[in-house]
Each structure stands twice: as structure tokens, then as C-alpha cells.
Design a protein around this motif. Structure first.
Motif, PDB file in Angstrom:
ATOM      1  N   ARG A   1      -3.826 -16.115  -3.648  1.00  0.00           N
ATOM      2  CA  ARG A   1      -3.303 -14.776  -3.914  1.00  0.00           C
ATOM      3  C   ARG A   1      -2.012 -14.551  -3.140  1.00  0.00           C
ATOM      4  N   ILE A   2      -1.057 -13.868  -3.762  1.00  0.00           N
ATOM      5  CA  ILE A   2       0.113 -13.317  -3.071  1.00  0.00           C
ATOM      6  C   ILE A   2       0.030 -11.810  -3.228  1.00  0.00           C
ATOM      7  N   ILE A   3       0.070 -11.103  -2.102  1.00  0.00           N
ATOM      8  CA  ILE A   3      -0.116  -9.651  -2.093  1.00  0.00           C
ATOM      9  C   ILE A   3       1.211  -8.987  -1.753  1.00  0.00           C
ATOM     10  N   ILE A   4       1.634  -8.062  -2.594  1.00  0.00           N
ATOM     11  CA  ILE A   4       2.842  -7.288  -2.334  1.00  0.00           C
ATOM     12  C   ILE A   4       2.391  -5.881  -1.947  1.00  0.00           C
ATOM     13  N   GLY A   5       2.777  -5.446  -0.756  1.00  0.00           N
ATOM     14  CA  GLY A   5       2.266  -4.183  -0.245  1.00  0.00           C
ATOM     15  C   GLY A   5       3.333  -3.176   0.119  1.00  0.00           C
ATOM     16  N   GLN A   6       2.858  -2.003   0.515  1.00  0.00           N
ATOM     17  CA  GLN A   6       3.683  -0.885   0.948  1.00  0.00           C
ATOM     18  C   GLN A   6       4.626  -0.438  -0.182  1.00  0.00           C
ATOM     19  N   ARG A   7       5.824   0.045   0.153  1.00  0.00           N
ATOM     20  CA  ARG A   7       6.688   0.619  -0.884  1.00  0.00           C
ATOM     21  C   ARG A   7       7.212  -0.426  -1.868  1.00  0.00           C
TER      22      ARG A   7
ATOM     23  N   SER B   1     -22.087  -2.111  10.925  1.00  0.00           N
ATOM     24  CA  SER B   1     -23.119  -2.849  10.189  1.00  0.00           C
ATOM     25  C   SER B   1     -22.517  -3.995   9.368  1.00  0.00           C
ATOM     26  N   ASN B   2     -21.305  -3.794   8.836  1.00  0.00           N
ATOM     27  CA  ASN B   2     -20.679  -4.877   8.059  1.00  0.00           C
ATOM     28  C   ASN B   2     -19.248  -5.156   8.523  1.00  0.00           C
ATOM     29  N   LEU B   3     -18.884  -4.619   9.685  1.00  0.00           N
ATOM     30  CA  LEU B   3     -17.576  -4.806  10.293  1.00  0.00           C
ATOM     31  C   LEU B   3     -16.438  -4.509   9.306  1.00  0.00           C
ATOM     32  N   THR B   4     -16.537  -3.343   8.689  1.00  0.00           N
ATOM     33  CA  THR B   4     -15.432  -2.855   7.870  1.00  0.00           C
ATOM     34  C   THR B   4     -14.928  -1.552   8.479  1.00  0.00           C
ATOM     35  N   PHE B   5     -13.721  -1.180   8.084  1.00  0.00           N
ATOM     36  CA  PHE B   5     -13.065  -0.018   8.682  1.00  0.00           C
ATOM     37  C   PHE B   5     -12.402   0.804   7.589  1.00  0.00           C
ATOM     38  N   ASP B   6     -12.225   2.084   7.901  1.00  0.00           N
ATOM     39  CA  ASP B   6     -11.585   2.993   6.952  1.00  0.00           C
ATOM     40  C   ASP B   6     -10.833   4.057   7.739  1.00  0.00           C
ATOM     41  N   LEU B   7      -9.988   4.805   7.039  1.00  0.00           N
ATOM     42  CA  LEU B   7      -9.274   5.913   7.666  1.00  0.00           C
ATOM     43  C   LEU B   7     -10.007   7.210   7.383  1.00  0.00           C
ATOM     44  N   SER B   8     -10.049   8.097   8.372  1.00  0.00           N
ATOM     45  CA  SER B   8     -10.598   9.433   8.143  1.00  0.00           C
ATOM     46  C   SER B   8      -9.462  10.344   7.655  1.00  0.00           C
ATOM     47  N   SER B   9      -9.757  11.602   7.482  1.00  0.00           N
ATOM     48  CA  SER B   9      -8.730  12.561   7.046  1.00  0.00           C
ATOM     49  C   SER B   9      -7.863  13.033   8.215  1.00  0.00           C
ATOM     50  N   VAL B  10      -8.234  12.636   9.433  1.00  0.00           N
ATOM     51  CA  VAL B  10      -7.453  13.057  10.616  1.00  0.00           C
ATOM     52  C   VAL B  10      -6.166  12.242  10.664  1.00  0.00           C
ATOM     53  N   HIS B  11      -5.051  12.933  10.649  1.00  0.00           N
ATOM     54  CA  HIS B  11      -3.752  12.269  10.526  1.00  0.00           C
ATOM     55  C   HIS B  11      -2.685  13.154  11.157  1.00  0.00           C
ATOM     56  N   ALA B  12      -1.680  12.527  11.745  1.00  0.00           N
ATOM     57  CA  ALA B  12      -0.520  13.255  12.262  1.00  0.00           C
ATOM     58  C   ALA B  12       0.694  12.357  12.171  1.00  0.00           C
ATOM     59  N   GLU B  13       1.851  12.956  12.004  1.00  0.00           N
ATOM     60  CA  GLU B  13       3.076  12.167  12.036  1.00  0.00           C
ATOM     61  C   GLU B  13       4.217  12.998  12.602  1.00  0.00           C
ATOM     62  N   LYS B  14       5.197  12.295  13.137  1.00  0.00           N
ATOM     63  CA  LYS B  14       6.339  12.972  13.757  1.00  0.00           C
ATOM     64  C   LYS B  14       7.588  12.135  13.506  1.00  0.00           C
TER      65      LYS B  14
ATOM     66  N   VAL C   1      -0.575  -9.904  -6.782  1.00  0.00           N
ATOM     67  CA  VAL C   1      -1.222  -8.597  -6.914  1.00  0.00           C
ATOM     68  C   VAL C   1      -0.537  -7.622  -5.967  1.00  0.00           C
ATOM     69  N   THR C   2      -0.722  -6.353  -6.212  1.00  0.00           N
ATOM     70  CA  THR C   2      -0.190  -5.343  -5.298  1.00  0.00           C
ATOM     71  C   THR C   2      -1.334  -4.690  -4.544  1.00  0.00           C
ATOM     72  N   SER C   3      -1.041  -4.283  -3.318  1.00  0.00           N
ATOM     73  CA  SER C   3      -2.052  -3.654  -2.469  1.00  0.00           C
ATOM     74  C   SER C   3      -1.919  -2.140  -2.535  1.00  0.00           C
ATOM     75  N   LYS C   4      -3.047  -1.480  -2.676  1.00  0.00           N
ATOM     76  CA  LYS C   4      -3.068  -0.014  -2.652  1.00  0.00           C
ATOM     77  C   LYS C   4      -3.578   0.503  -1.308  1.00  0.00           C
ATOM     78  N   LEU C   5      -3.714  -0.394  -0.341  1.00  0.00           N
ATOM     79  CA  LEU C   5      -4.295  -0.004   0.946  1.00  0.00           C
ATOM     80  C   LEU C   5      -3.412   1.034   1.625  1.00  0.00           C
ATOM     81  N   ARG C   6      -4.020   2.157   1.953  1.00  0.00           N
ATOM     82  CA  ARG C   6      -3.288   3.256   2.573  1.00  0.00           C
ATOM     83  C   ARG C   6      -3.025   2.956   4.043  1.00  0.00           C
ATOM     84  N   ALA C   7      -1.772   3.090   4.446  1.00  0.00           N
ATOM     85  CA  ALA C   7      -1.397   2.980   5.856  1.00  0.00           C
ATOM     86  C   ALA C   7      -1.940   1.714   6.516  1.00  0.00           C
ATOM     87  N   ALA C   8      -1.701   0.568   5.884  1.00  0.00           N
ATOM     88  CA  ALA C   8      -2.241  -0.704   6.388  1.00  0.00           C
ATOM     89  C   ALA C   8      -1.867  -0.990   7.848  1.00  0.00           C
ATOM     90  N   PRO C   9      -0.610  -0.768   8.288  1.00  0.00           N
ATOM     91  CA  PRO C   9      -0.282  -1.087   9.682  1.00  0.00           C
ATOM     92  C   PRO C   9      -1.055  -0.227  10.688  1.00  0.00           C
TER      93      PRO C   9
END
Length: 399
Positions: A321-327, A29-42, A375-383
Motif C-alpha cells: 500500500r501507498i498512503i497519501i494523507g493530510q491535505r 483491551s486492543n491497544l487502539t487509540f482515538d481522538l475525543s471531542s476535546v480540542h484546542a488550537e492557537k 489509497v488516501t487516508s481519512k485519519l483525522r489529525a494523524a500527527p
């Protein structure tokens, strides 16, 4: 009521030490996206055949082989490459199992320069070259009876995917501005740009702007070393005369180093002095190159890289704006990091702007208070988020 898609949309972020995957939720409806709780890593180290002492082929050799169309994978690269593909397949399988949805659309981001068909990796700083990554992954998933609704259309740049994530996520820092630069520092470094209201990918602007890892500081180190958490740790290790593995065992990471610097540790202080000096110059280079064209502030890791042009279509553009992200963003936001990194970085950038011959009075005035710009980004798992978004938008465009 929102219609649920008939496939599982997954964003995969393949890093230097592990693969992370997330289910990505699309709001049409507004072309936005989010992460669900489904996650895996190895972690790659969990996969049989992993080579703990793997050494990447040096970058000049990789670039030379690529330019001469004579890439020769080492046996170690072939073995480590198989480990990377297996870890990615396991992450996807685990999320299929969590959701019970076997129809899958995958977006995958990996560091490094991609093959001409964008389905493999032909130059990479921290890992093996994998020329047929996508084909190997698709065959492996087929064996596991995972059904892909479309082939992997590309292995994207994790840097580009950070930009896509920031632009389309509900809380993304590219939203609401027309001109912004993103610098994400994790194991490596990610550059992203939004100019005149549109995402601008670095591969498209390489005639006039270089990626951070391509440029060298005066001491010969790639700027990636000063802008990434992994690089900062490695600089500390060099000054201390230790190896990174020893620091990992002692749990000495950049956040800990910032506290150590604040408490007077000489090695940590020297490390952050170098980081401030070079990171501020990198950000200054971005401002000046966009506004006035390349000023020759750095040399290149690849001595054969074509010279950068001073001309481009965005001359005169000022960043909102200059955005500093991740760690790297987390480090700047930390209590100690604000004192040993953020504050001195802002001051040095302010000084560079004040004396910048490449900036006219209007530009110097615009950038005179960098604390309002950065500013710093709080976006989770941006890549990973960006990878899933890219796959979704490409799939929809082909329907």
C-alpha cells in the motif's frame, strides 16, 4: 467497563502556522487509540511578539552550524521561538480547562531535526530553531499550575507520528498490511514506513533512504515543494509572479488551483504538471529503493549529505500500500484533483514501473496497476494522535 486513566492524555501537533491539540483516548483491551471531542488550537500570529515577516535561516547554513556544533540563534529566532512555546502552552491550558483534569501527559510533534536529547529543534525549514523547547514549555506550564505526570520524553517527528497514528488508530491505513509507505502533505511533508510488519522510522534508515524534503528535483526545488499543500501553493506563486500572502488573501489554495487547472488556467496547469512529474518520481523512488536499493534518482538539498547505500535489510520487499494523507490526500480525492493530479500521477507511475530496470519482472507485475496500490487516508489529525500515542506507550513502558 473501561477504566478511565487518572490523567489527561494530550497529543500536540506544532505546525508552521499554528498549534493543534487533542485529547487522545486509549483502549488498552486492543491497544487502539482515538481522538475525543476535546480540542484546542492557537495560531502563532495571535500571540504578542509574533513576527509576521520572519525568515528562517537557510537550510545549508543551519546544517553547517549543526555539523560544526556552532548553532547561533538569531534574535528573530529567539523571539519567534518564544511565541511558538507560548502558543503550545495556551493550547494545553485550554484543554485542561475544558476537561477539569490537571494531571497531564503530553506528546508533542514538531517538524525539523531534533537536538541530541530530542527535546529541542536544531534544523527546521519553516520556522525558528528552538534548542530548549521542552524545558521552556515545562517551565511555562509549571507557572500555570499544570501538573505533568512525566516530563516530555521527546519532541517527536510529526512524520513519525503520522505513521504511529496510522498504525494504532482504529481506522489507520497501516493496519492490516505488512509493508506500506505513507506520504502526508500539509504545510510541509511527512514520510512514514511500515516494513515486515513493523514501523520503521526514517531517522533509523537514513544510511539508505532519504526523507522527501532532503531530495531535490531537477529544477533545484526540494521535493517537499511538490508533495505538500504549502509547497504546491508556493510553486503556483512563483510561476504567477505573486507572493503566497497575496494568494492567501485571494483564498487561492491547492484545491482552488485544481479547479482552475481544470478550467484551463495556464499557471495552475503548469503547477500541476510539475507536481505530477516530481511526485510520481518520488513514489517511484520509494518503490525502487525499498526493492533494489538507492538508484540515484535525485540529488540532495545538503550537498554534504553522505551518499546513500544500495544495501539494506529490506531488499526485495514489495509494498502492499501507498498512503497519501493530510491535505495532499484531500486534494487527490477532490473532484478536480482526481483529474489534474490523481489520474495523470497514476499513469506516469505506471509508465515508470513498466520501464524500470531496477525492478525485475515479478516486481513490475506487482506494481503494474498503481491504482490498486495508492489509497488516501481519512485519519483525522494523524500527527497529534500519533504524538499522544507515543507519549502513552513510553509512559506505560516506564511504569
Amino acid at each position: 467497563m473501561e477504566r478511565k486513566p487518572n490523567f489527561l492524555l494530550l497529543g500536540i501537533d506544532g505546525g508552521a502556522t499554528k498549534v493543534s491539540g487533542y485529547q487522545v483516548l486509549a483502549n488498552d483491551s486492543n491497544l487502539t487509540f482515538d481522538l475525543s471531542s476535546v480540542h484546542a488550537e492557537k495560531s502563532y500570529s495571535e500571540i504578542p511578539g509574533y513576527l509576521p515577516d520572519f525568515k528562517a535561516v537557510d537550510i545549508p547554513t543551519q546544517l553547517k552550524q549543526r555539523d560544526e556544533h556552532a548553532i547561533q540563534l538569531t534574535e528573530a529566532e529567539k523571539q519567534q521561538g518564544a511565541v511558538y512555546v507560548e502558543a503550545t502552552a495556551i493550547v494545553i491550558e485550554q484543554m485542561v480547562q475544558q476537561t477539569g483534569i490537571n494531571n497531564v501527559l503530553i506528546g508533542l510533534g514538531m517538524p525539523g531535526l531534533k537536538t541530541p536529547d530530542k527535546r529541542g529543534i536544531e534544523v527546521v525549514a519553516n520556522g525558528p530553531r528552538i534548542l530548549n523547547y521542552a524545558s521552556l514549555l515545562e517551565k511555562r506550564l509549571e507557572l500555570a499550575n499544570v501538573h505533568l505526570v512525566a516530563p516530555l520524553h521527546q519532541i517527536g517527528s510529526d512524520a513519525d507520528y503520522c505513521g504511529i497514528g496510522e498504525n494504532y488508530a482504529k481506522d489507520g491505513m497501516f493496519r492490516g498490511v505488512d509493508n506500506a509507505y505513507y506520504l502526508g502533505g500539509g504545510t510541509g511533508v511527512a514520510d512514514a514506513l511500515k516494513l515486515k510488519g513493523k514501523l520503521v522510522f526514517f531517522d533509523q534508515i537514513k544510511p539508505w533512504m532519504a526523507k522527501s524534503w532532503e531530495m531535490k528535483a531537477d529544477d533545484g526545488r526540494s521535493l517537499e515543494r511538490f508533495a505538500s499543500a504549502g509547497g504546491i501553493q508556493s510553486i503556483y506563486a512563483e510561476i504567477a509572479g505573486k507572493d503566497v500572502a497575496e494568494l492567501n488573501r485571494q483564498k487561492i489554495y491547492p484545491l482552488q488551483m485544481a479547479s482552475m487547472a481544470l478550467n484551463g488556467d495556464e499557471t495552475a496547469r503548469k503547477t500541476f504538471d510539475l507536481v505530477v512529474q516530481n511526485l510520481s518520481l518520488l513514489l517511484f523512488e520509494r518503490l525502487t529503493t525499498i526493492y533494489a536499493g538507492w538508484q540515484g534518482l535525485f540529488t540532495f538539498v545538503n550537498p554534504n549529505r553522505p551518499a546513500l547505500s544500495k544495501e539494506h535489510e529490506y531488499l526485495g520487499t514489495l509494498l502492499d500500500r501507498i498512503i497519501i494523507g493530510q491535505r495532499l490526500g484531500e486534494l487527490m480525492d477532490s473532484e478536480a484533483g482526481q483529474i489534474v493530479l490523481r489520474q495523470p500521477l497514476l499513469q506516469r507511475l505506471k509508465d515508470l514501473v513498466a520501464s524500470a530496470e531496477a525492478l525485475d519482472a515479478a516486481a513490475r507485475h506487482h506494481y503494474e496497476n498503481p491504482e490498486k496500490l495508492i489509497v488516501t487516508s481519512k485519519l483525522r489529525a494523524a500527527p497529534a494522535l500519533g504524538a499522544g500515542i507515543d507519549a502513552y506507550l513510553n509512559y506505560q513502558s516506564r511504569k
